[in-house]
Design a protein around this motif. Sequence first.
Motif, PDB file in Angstrom:
ATOM      1  N   TYR A 197     -32.682  12.999  11.495  1.00 47.95           N
ATOM      2  CA  TYR A 197     -31.520  13.708  10.977  1.00 47.95           C
ATOM      3  C   TYR A 197     -31.904  14.757   9.956  1.00 47.95           C
ATOM      4  N   PHE A 198     -32.607  14.324   8.931  1.00 50.72           N
ATOM      5  CA  PHE A 198     -32.877  15.253   7.846  1.00 50.72           C
ATOM      6  C   PHE A 198     -34.196  15.982   8.072  1.00 50.72           C
ATOM      7  N   THR A 199     -34.304  16.625   9.211  1.00 49.82           N
ATOM      8  CA  THR A 199     -35.490  17.420   9.475  1.00 49.82           C
ATOM      9  C   THR A 199     -35.067  18.875   9.522  1.00 49.82           C
ATOM     10  N   PHE A 200     -36.041  19.721   9.312  1.00 48.77           N
ATOM     11  CA  PHE A 200     -35.736  21.140   9.246  1.00 48.77           C
ATOM     12  C   PHE A 200     -35.058  21.628  10.530  1.00 48.77           C
ATOM     13  N   ASP A 201     -35.626  21.222  11.648  1.00 46.26           N
ATOM     14  CA  ASP A 201     -35.069  21.684  12.918  1.00 46.26           C
ATOM     15  C   ASP A 201     -33.628  21.243  13.100  1.00 46.26           C
ATOM     16  N   ASN A 202     -33.409  19.996  12.792  1.00 45.20           N
ATOM     17  CA  ASN A 202     -32.054  19.499  12.981  1.00 45.20           C
ATOM     18  C   ASN A 202     -31.076  20.165  12.019  1.00 45.20           C
ATOM     19  N   LEU A 203     -31.539  20.386  10.806  1.00 52.83           N
ATOM     20  CA  LEU A 203     -30.657  21.062   9.851  1.00 52.83           C
ATOM     21  C   LEU A 203     -30.261  22.437  10.383  1.00 52.83           C
ATOM     22  N   LEU A 204     -31.240  23.112  10.992  1.00 50.74           N
ATOM     23  CA  LEU A 204     -30.931  24.430  11.549  1.00 50.74           C
ATOM     24  C   LEU A 204     -29.914  24.319  12.668  1.00 50.74           C
ATOM     25  N   THR A 205     -30.128  23.367  13.559  1.00 49.09           N
ATOM     26  CA  THR A 205     -29.186  23.186  14.667  1.00 49.09           C
ATOM     27  C   THR A 205     -27.790  22.914  14.122  1.00 49.09           C
ATOM     28  N   MET A 206     -27.748  21.985  13.166  1.00 46.84           N
ATOM     29  CA  MET A 206     -26.439  21.609  12.635  1.00 46.84           C
ATOM     30  C   MET A 206     -25.771  22.802  11.974  1.00 46.84           C
ATOM     31  N   SER A 207     -26.569  23.591  11.247  1.00 41.12           N
ATOM     32  CA  SER A 207     -25.910  24.696  10.542  1.00 41.12           C
ATOM     33  C   SER A 207     -25.406  25.762  11.510  1.00 41.12           C
ATOM     34  N   SER A 208     -26.022  25.851  12.702  1.00 41.98           N
ATOM     35  CA  SER A 208     -25.443  26.793  13.672  1.00 41.98           C
ATOM     36  C   SER A 208     -24.065  26.312  14.110  1.00 41.98           C
ATOM     37  N   HIS A 209     -23.911  25.000  14.226  1.00 43.72           N
ATOM     38  CA  HIS A 209     -22.586  24.485  14.564  1.00 43.72           C
ATOM     39  C   HIS A 209     -21.617  24.714  13.405  1.00 43.72           C
ATOM     40  N   VAL A 210     -22.151  24.475  12.194  1.00 47.30           N
ATOM     41  CA  VAL A 210     -21.319  24.677  11.008  1.00 47.30           C
ATOM     42  C   VAL A 210     -20.803  26.112  10.964  1.00 47.30           C
ATOM     43  N   ALA A 211     -21.655  27.046  11.392  1.00 43.96           N
ATOM     44  CA  ALA A 211     -21.260  28.451  11.335  1.00 43.96           C
ATOM     45  C   ALA A 211     -19.977  28.686  12.127  1.00 43.96           C
ATOM     46  N   ILE A 212     -19.887  28.069  13.295  1.00 40.65           N
ATOM     47  CA  ILE A 212     -18.688  28.250  14.120  1.00 40.65           C
ATOM     48  C   ILE A 212     -17.459  27.708  13.386  1.00 40.65           C
ATOM     49  N   TYR A 213     -17.581  26.456  12.911  1.00 39.78           N
ATOM     50  CA  TYR A 213     -16.443  25.855  12.198  1.00 39.78           C
ATOM     51  C   TYR A 213     -16.098  26.667  10.959  1.00 39.78           C
ATOM     52  N   GLY A 214     -17.163  27.105  10.269  1.00 45.28           N
ATOM     53  CA  GLY A 214     -16.954  27.847   9.036  1.00 45.28           C
ATOM     54  C   GLY A 214     -16.202  29.154   9.284  1.00 45.28           C
ATOM     55  N   LEU A 215     -16.628  29.874  10.323  1.00 46.77           N
ATOM     56  CA  LEU A 215     -15.974  31.157  10.612  1.00 46.77           C
ATOM     57  C   LEU A 215     -14.500  30.949  10.967  1.00 46.77           C
ATOM     58  N   LEU A 216     -14.258  29.980  11.835  1.00 48.44           N
ATOM     59  CA  LEU A 216     -12.858  29.694  12.186  1.00 48.44           C
ATOM     60  C   LEU A 216     -12.076  29.242  10.961  1.00 48.44           C
ATOM     61  N   GLY A 217     -12.724  28.379  10.162  1.00 47.46           N
ATOM     62  CA  GLY A 217     -12.062  27.823   8.985  1.00 47.46           C
ATOM     63  C   GLY A 217     -11.709  28.911   7.975  1.00 47.46           C
ATOM     64  N   LEU A 218     -12.586  29.879   7.802  1.00 52.28           N
ATOM     65  CA  LEU A 218     -12.314  30.927   6.816  1.00 52.28           C
ATOM     66  C   LEU A 218     -11.083  31.735   7.215  1.00 52.28           C
ATOM     67  N   GLY A 219     -11.000  32.032   8.517  1.00 46.48           N
ATOM     68  CA  GLY A 219      -9.796  32.731   8.980  1.00 46.48           C
ATOM     69  C   GLY A 219      -8.560  31.871   8.765  1.00 46.48           C
ATOM     70  N   MET A 220      -8.723  30.591   9.102  1.00 43.61           N
ATOM     71  CA  MET A 220      -7.603  29.665   8.954  1.00 43.61           C
ATOM     72  C   MET A 220      -7.199  29.541   7.486  1.00 43.61           C
ATOM     73  N   LEU A 221      -8.183  29.590   6.599  1.00 40.69           N
ATOM     74  CA  LEU A 221      -7.890  29.477   5.164  1.00 40.69           C
ATOM     75  C   LEU A 221      -6.895  30.559   4.734  1.00 40.69           C
ATOM     76  N   LEU A 222      -7.145  31.778   5.191  1.00 40.18           N
ATOM     77  CA  LEU A 222      -6.239  32.871   4.809  1.00 40.18           C
ATOM     78  C   LEU A 222      -4.815  32.568   5.264  1.00 40.18           C
ATOM     79  N   VAL A 223      -4.713  32.105   6.513  1.00 34.19           N
ATOM     80  CA  VAL A 223      -3.391  31.827   7.063  1.00 34.19           C
ATOM     81  C   VAL A 223      -2.721  30.695   6.294  1.00 34.19           C
ATOM     82  N   ILE A 224      -3.499  29.662   5.987  1.00 34.93           N
ATOM     83  CA  ILE A 224      -2.922  28.519   5.286  1.00 34.93           C
ATOM     84  C   ILE A 224      -2.564  28.890   3.847  1.00 34.93           C
TER      85      ILE A 224
END
Lengths: 499, 385
Positions: free
Chosen positions: B50-77
């Motif tokens: 879990y806490f390996t560099f590669d996995n952190l990178l993979t996870m953060s790419s997923h986070v990027a998607i949620y983050g981008l959607l979430g930021l837009g949603m934040l404005l609306v909310i």
Amino acid sequence: MLSARNVVKHYGGVQALKGVDFDIYRGTVTTLFGENGAGKSTLMKILSGVEQPTDGQLILDGEPVRFASTVEAQHRGISIIHQELSLAPNMSVRDNIFMGRELRRAGGVDYAEEARQAAALMTELEEDIHPLTKVGDLRVGQQQIVEIARALSVDARILIMDEPTSALSATEVEVLFKVIRDLTARGVAIVYISHHLEEALEITDHAVVLRDGSMTAKAERADIDLAWIVRNMVGENFDLGSPPTGYEFGDTLLSVQSLTVPDDSNVDRAAVDHLSLDVRAGEVVCIYGLMGAGRTELLEALAGASQVSDGKVMLEGRDVTHMDIAQRIAAGLVLVPEDRQRDGLVQTMTVGRNLSLASIGAFVKNLFLSNSGERGLVDDSIRDVHVKTDGPGAMIGSLSGGNQQKVVIGKMVTTDPKVILLDEPSRGIDIGAKAEVFKLLAERAKQGLGVVYSTSEVNECLSIAHRIIVMGRGRIVAEFGPDVSKEQIMAASGESVAA
Amino acid sequence: MSDTRAATNTKGKSGLFANGFDPVGLLLEGRAFFGLIAIIVVFSYLSPNYFTFDNLLTMSSHVAIYGLLGLGMLLVILNGGIDLSVGSTLGLCGVMAGFFIHGVELAPLGVTLYPPIWVVAVLVCGVGAFVGLVNGILIARFKVPPFVATLGSLYAVRGIALLITGGLTYNNLGGKEALGNTGFDWLGFNRLFDIPIGVLVMIVVALILSVVLNKTAFGRWLYASGGNERAARLSGVPVKRVKISVYVLSGICAAIAGLVLTSELTSAGPTAGTTYELTAIATVVIGGAALTGGIGNVRGTLLGAFVIGFLSDGLVIVGVSAYWQMVFTGAVIVLAVLLNSIEYSGRAKKKSSNDGGATPSPQKTESAGTAASGGARQVPQKTAG
Ligand SMILES: Nc1ncnc2c1ncn2[C@@H]1O[C@H](COP(=O)(O)OP(=O)(O)OP(=O)(O)O)[C@@H](O)[C@H]1O
Ligand SMILES: [Mg+2]
């Protein structure tokens, strides 16, 4: 009946009450006086279970009690009318009155009986409101009546009224007083808070004065007068002054020509009916009228907040009839709205941000907000209207009712307007603060500000206005100079002078 | 007289305007942050991968998607609305990217245009903005409730994505050297200083939005109109324009997320992003925003995105079954929000009991205000993200 002993209340670092003793007696009216932020509402919230005291004791019928909630307090017969309206605007008058205590019968809620009782309460309060009207469609004053009706419907032994009359007309206050006398005759104890001192004096049996969270004076009705109250409240004697003089009016700033505003609830009638009015630079015009006279509708239409069906509004010779609110604010025509909770304040923001909201343009530098610019503006504004606060970073909800009202006024004064429209701005502010607001308006008027001041208190008209206009049914029914008598104004408005 | 009244306190002033470091504010927000740490600790313990560099990178790419959607949603909310269409918009935008890369045929001229990748990106953002514009106009002009308007777009936009592809997926997104439209995989696969481009994009968007929210008139207007639209309007805030803008911005954020996701997957499927709108709402809510509007910030939403991303990937890594993953995710969302609201509950409860439990709306806003005042100086800080 109910006593508070040495009650202390802290809000974070703020000490709202510093050990207060307070007694309520059967069948009497106890009035509570005090400046804005003195702790009146806090004390009442503690008595009615809304807030818990930090320290001290409540004693009901000789035994110590604790109210964990308002429901518990209600079960012990204590009912409260809050300073800030707490009605559900999307629901009907009937549903609001019986909210949480719906009358049951086999198979559900007995709506018919609820409606009947609601109608009876309205009759008792001599108000022409249908029980099925949506509360959101009522004006503030009428909402206040509903709030009172709700408290009455509980059949309480102790009824606490925190500024129940701030939006009522003199006639309605008379009616309320009649109801209060009935109640006391039946043995109900009343606590009454008001910044309308004469009015409160009329109904009081005991008076108690709070100052900075401590009780400073206590007396029977027979031993007190207006001067006593003011002296104990603010420590000195003064009056509201008289209209500013010693200068000439300038050119006509605001010119309203045959303005007509439709009435949403009644198509046959216009809320404002072909009304014309001129206001000159430096002039303070007071609009007096009963509830429903069309004052609020007139001012909202002038500010661009509502649709106009006919007529023109000119500001400094410019036609502003088709401008939106923001453009009118920029042009110098601003409104201090009547209902501070609904129209005046953003509860999720701080005092500072509320104060600067209408003047954001003044401290934007190349696209970005300037902190120092905003701070300067906010500090000036807090000083101008004397808001009692922990600082501009405090949340607006932590201010006392009167201080919130000052923020609403300050926000608009800060925009540096040419004409300021104030709709019942004195709601809930103490006599000292009122004098300060009047002084501020008078000063600005001397510098050329045009002021339109709507009120349902005759005394306010007489202390500030160069010209008094009485409105009724959407029209101007009379116009007076500053030397008119109280009775003349009230007679013109169609009010019984007996009040 | 006047001097006693003028005794307005000066000590608390720094609170409103301070932008710098604020330990108390951090602590309060800390709860979501500690939640994130707890997630990392637990999963590191459960799985050495879990806490390996590669996995952190993979996870953060997923986070990027949620983050981008979430930021837009934040404005609306923040505006007091909701945007249910972001998942569908993400899908449509991915499809449009594939469509543009495969060439736009101009039938009357008999030519097929292959726009360069940056043009594709701009066009796709335009599509997202257009969806947002339609939402915004429906809501602001025609007074359709946000939930309903964007629920409609959720269906309609997904339908359009399916129509365009006939239900199929664009697979070859590499472009052709000869046509000058290669490089789409850069978004999803390249790294700058070892950080995936998608994550950098999210960070840039977050920085821009946080400046917009805290330093511009628009940001102030947004907080005000979300807190009390009537009061904002009467103070001269152009509430309609603000409202339309937030939906447009949310659409653009969804489009960017769509580009990143499509590039990461190297395929553009019309069903991509299904139910992501709910994830986006979750990130915003975990980040401490109030669905009633006016309260919330960028920092919290990013944190929310990390919590959701790190949690769901962790569950996959330790091999929890897909069904249990849903249960856990749901539990964590509720738990996080519960933690956020604990400080408020004491007073809020008392307030709402005024009316025997039914909470009328003015009361609600008041309790939000008074509740927040317990920590008067932290709250503005939160919004100063
Ligand atoms: N929720 C709160 N959080 C922090 N401080 C509060 C809160 N409620 C009240 N206060 C503070 O307590 C003090 C007393 O307020 P209170 O509302 O009791 O005044 P009041 O006498 O009713 O004034 P007004 O005449 O303006 O209604 C004020 O200084 C106010 O700022
Ligand atoms: Mg009060």
